[in-house]
Design a protein around this motif. Structure first.
Motif, short mmCIF file in Angstrom:
data_model
loop_
_atom_site.label_atom_id
_atom_site.label_comp_id
_atom_site.label_asym_id
_atom_site.label_seq_id
_atom_site.Cartn_x
_atom_site.Cartn_y
_atom_site.Cartn_z
N GLY A 1 -4.90 -8.46 55.61
CA GLY A 1 -4.14 -7.47 56.36
C GLY A 1 -4.88 -6.20 56.67
N THR A 2 -6.20 -6.28 56.79
CA THR A 2 -6.98 -5.09 57.14
C THR A 2 -6.61 -4.62 58.55
OG1 THR A 2 -8.84 -5.84 55.78
CG2 THR A 2 -9.31 -4.17 57.45
N THR A 3 -6.18 -3.37 58.67
CA THR A 3 -5.85 -2.83 59.98
C THR A 3 -7.09 -2.18 60.59
OG1 THR A 3 -5.26 -0.63 59.14
CG2 THR A 3 -3.52 -2.32 59.16
N LYS A 4 -7.01 -1.90 61.88
CA LYS A 4 -8.15 -1.28 62.55
C LYS A 4 -8.43 0.11 62.01
CE LYS A 4 -6.28 -3.19 66.19
NZ LYS A 4 -5.88 -3.65 67.53
N ALA B 1 -2.27 5.53 56.37
CA ALA B 1 -1.44 6.60 56.93
C ALA B 1 -0.48 6.08 57.99
CB ALA B 1 -2.33 7.69 57.52
N ALA B 2 0.73 6.61 57.97
CA ALA B 2 1.73 6.19 58.96
C ALA B 2 1.39 6.75 60.33
CB ALA B 2 3.11 6.67 58.52
N SER B 3 0.82 7.94 60.37
CA SER B 3 0.43 8.57 61.64
C SER B 3 -1.07 8.83 61.62
CB SER B 3 1.18 9.89 61.85
OG SER B 3 0.62 10.61 62.94
N VAL B 4 -1.79 8.14 62.49
CA VAL B 4 -3.23 8.31 62.55
C VAL B 4 -3.59 9.73 62.98
CG1 VAL B 4 -5.32 7.58 63.79
CG2 VAL B 4 -3.70 5.86 62.95
N THR B 5 -2.91 10.23 63.99
CA THR B 5 -3.20 11.57 64.51
C THR B 5 -3.01 12.62 63.42
OG1 THR B 5 -2.53 10.92 66.73
CG2 THR B 5 -2.63 13.27 66.27
N PHE C 1 -11.83 1.48 60.27
CA PHE C 1 -12.51 2.70 60.71
C PHE C 1 -12.82 3.61 59.53
CE2 PHE C 1 -11.68 7.22 61.63
CZ PHE C 1 -12.80 7.51 62.43
N VAL C 2 -11.82 3.83 58.67
CA VAL C 2 -12.00 4.72 57.53
C VAL C 2 -13.06 4.17 56.59
CG1 VAL C 2 -10.88 5.72 55.49
CG2 VAL C 2 -9.65 5.63 57.67
N GLU C 3 -12.99 2.88 56.28
CA GLU C 3 -13.96 2.27 55.37
C GLU C 3 -15.37 2.32 55.95
OE1 GLU C 3 -12.73 -1.66 54.40
OE2 GLU C 3 -10.81 -1.03 53.56
N ALA C 4 -15.49 2.09 57.25
CA ALA C 4 -16.80 2.10 57.89
C ALA C 4 -17.40 3.50 57.89
CB ALA C 4 -16.68 1.57 59.32
N ARG D 1 -5.73 13.13 69.67
CA ARG D 1 -4.47 13.87 69.70
C ARG D 1 -3.91 13.95 71.12
NH1 ARG D 1 -5.60 19.67 68.29
NH2 ARG D 1 -6.25 18.74 66.31
N MET D 2 -4.80 14.21 72.10
CA MET D 2 -4.37 14.34 73.48
C MET D 2 -3.79 13.02 74.00
SD MET D 2 -7.56 16.56 74.99
CE MET D 2 -7.13 16.12 76.68
N ILE D 3 -4.44 11.92 73.65
CA ILE D 3 -3.95 10.61 74.10
C ILE D 3 -2.63 10.30 73.43
CG2 ILE D 3 -4.43 8.13 74.01
CD1 ILE D 3 -7.39 8.84 74.36
N ASP D 4 -2.52 10.62 72.15
CA ASP D 4 -1.28 10.36 71.42
C ASP D 4 -0.13 11.14 72.02
OD1 ASP D 4 0.24 9.20 69.32
OD2 ASP D 4 0.13 11.09 68.21
N GLU D 5 -0.37 12.43 72.34
CA GLU D 5 0.69 13.27 72.90
C GLU D 5 1.09 12.78 74.29
OE1 GLU D 5 -1.01 17.11 72.75
OE2 GLU D 5 -0.55 17.44 70.61
N ARG D 6 0.10 12.32 75.07
CA ARG D 6 0.38 11.84 76.42
C ARG D 6 1.25 10.59 76.39
NH1 ARG D 6 -4.92 11.24 79.04
NH2 ARG D 6 -4.94 9.15 78.19
N GLU D 7 0.99 9.74 75.41
CA GLU D 7 1.74 8.48 75.33
C GLU D 7 3.15 8.69 74.79
OE1 GLU D 7 -0.72 5.98 72.98
OE2 GLU D 7 -2.03 5.42 74.66
N THR D 8 3.34 9.76 74.00
CA THR D 8 4.67 10.01 73.45
C THR D 8 5.49 10.89 74.37
OG1 THR D 8 3.75 11.89 72.21
CG2 THR D 8 3.90 9.76 71.08
#
Length: 389
Positions: free
Chosen positions: A273-276, A319-323, A280-283, A382-389
């Motif tokens: 169940g490794t998420t993307k 984390a529940a929220s990446v941003t 990223f964090v592990e890498a 952050r900008m992409i996240d805000e644009r999508e929400t």
């Protein structure tokens, strides 16, 4: 090629017309993939030439970075005999020169990261020479493979399961890279001014050169998988950045790519169940650990590690929220960068020769530029996240 293959051309190697050989075209370190491809094409073309060339049968064509020197522009060409030469051994003479086993050795499977993955065939048309850099990660040297079409690229991406990057995620990655590079370009003067006080005054210029190189190379990046993106960044900084910074960031991105590739190719990790974001964090942590291992810097030594280490280790893989998680980690990194102003002793780099009193109140240039590109990456997300929400 003529110097090597021409009869009597040298005392170490002699080729008869029609002899079977393997041709190796080696990048000495700073030749671009397209230049290397063109040189390989010309070398193969000449080897096969009947009129003004040696008319050799090239059984294998190996093109890549096998033996390199830092920032050296040039290539080396090697010919290896791979079969009985014409006119020898036709009568079954056991004493005839034979190099048949070399093909088996060349084609043998290996995990060596710099060795081409598609060697087991005789090169066909001239188009076989046109190669692209293998973004599969691995060690610090590049390997090469035939150009892949969109269908093949999509097929490779499909095998990654939940670690394959969607089109939207590829857009995020491209935007984050571009914004981070833009921040590096803009902070050139600040970093150079800081470095002029405690170093040789070129930290910002070096980082700007690397950032501009990444922006040019980015169009050719394979964005379908994380390991390929990190490998692309590693190669770009190696080619364009130079200096100690280039070596450090090459280590960072190469180690991250290697870690991501292991995750992408491991059914156990995918099944777990490794998420993307976890990947990223592990890498990133693996990359920072590699820089510490090979560079020797620790937190508190007044280097970019004072920013990268706290940032990477403040991230929450679940984390529940990446941003929100990235914003939190960036604030910790800001504290780390600010903290270098109060460090009286530099363990590594040119500032280690500067009197302790002269360091007070001056932030470490490497830490400052690391904070800037991290901030650019986080702002883009952050900008992409805000644009999508």
């Amino acid at each position: 090629v003529d110097t090597i293959a021409r009869s009597g051309g040298n005392e170490y190697f002699a080729c008869e017309r029609g002899e079977e050989v393997a041709l190796m075209v080696n990048n000495l370190g700073a030749v671009t993939p397209i230049e290397l491809s063109l040189l390989a094409h010309k070398a193969l073309e000449y080897c096969r030439a009947a009129e003004d060339g040696p008319k050799l049968r090239v059984k294998r064509l190996l093109v890549g970075s096998f033996k390199t020197s830092l920032d050296m522009v040039g290539v080396s060409i090697t010919l290896m005999k791979t079969g009985k030469h014409v006119g020898a051994g036709d009568d079954g003479d056991a004493a005839a020169d034979s190099f048949d086993d070399l093909l088996d050795l060349i084609d043998a499977e290996t995990d060596a990261p710099g060795w081409p993955k598609f060697t087991g065939r005789e090169p066909g048309a001239a188009s076989a020479c046109f190669l692209e850099v293998d973004r599969s990660g691995g060690g610090g040297s590049s390997s090469t493979r035939p150009l892949r079409g969109e269908a093949e690229r999509a097929s490779a991406s499909a095998g990654l399961g939940q670690l394959a990057l969607s089109q939207e995620e590829q857009t995020v990655a491209a935007t984050a890279i571009a914004t981070a590079c833009d921040c590096l370009v803009k902070c050139q003067k600040l970093a150079d001014d800081l470095d002029r006080k405690i170093g040789d005054g070129d930290c910002g210029s070096t980082m700007k050169k690397g950032a501009e190189g990444i922006l040019k190379d980015q169009l050719a990046y394979d964005l379908t998988r994380g390991s390929a993106i990190a490998a692309g960044l590693a190669e770009s900084v190696m080619k364009h950045m130079g200096g100690t910074s280039g070596a450090i960031y090459n280590i960072l991105f190469t180690a991250a790519s290697t870690h991501l590739q292991a995750l992408e190719e491991s059914p156990e990790n995918i099944a777990a169940g490794t998420t993307k974001y976890m990947a990223f964090v592990e890498a990133l942590r693996a990359g920072v650990a590699a820089v510490q291992k090979y560079g020797g810097a620790q937190v508190g030594d007044r280097t970019l590690i004072d920013v990268l280490h706290p940032f990477a280790h403040s991230l929450d893989p679940g984390a529940a929220s990446v941003t929100a998680d990235l914003n939190k980690a960036l604030k910790v990194a800001q504290v780390g960068a600010e903290g270098t102003k109060d460090m009286k002793e530099a363990i590594l780099g040119r500032s280690s020769y500067v009197p302790a009193d002269a360091l007070i109140g001056i932030g470490d240039p490497g830490a400052v530029v690391a904070l800037h590109w991290l901030a650019g990456m986080v702002v883009a997300c952050r900008m992409i996240d805000e644009r999508e929400t």
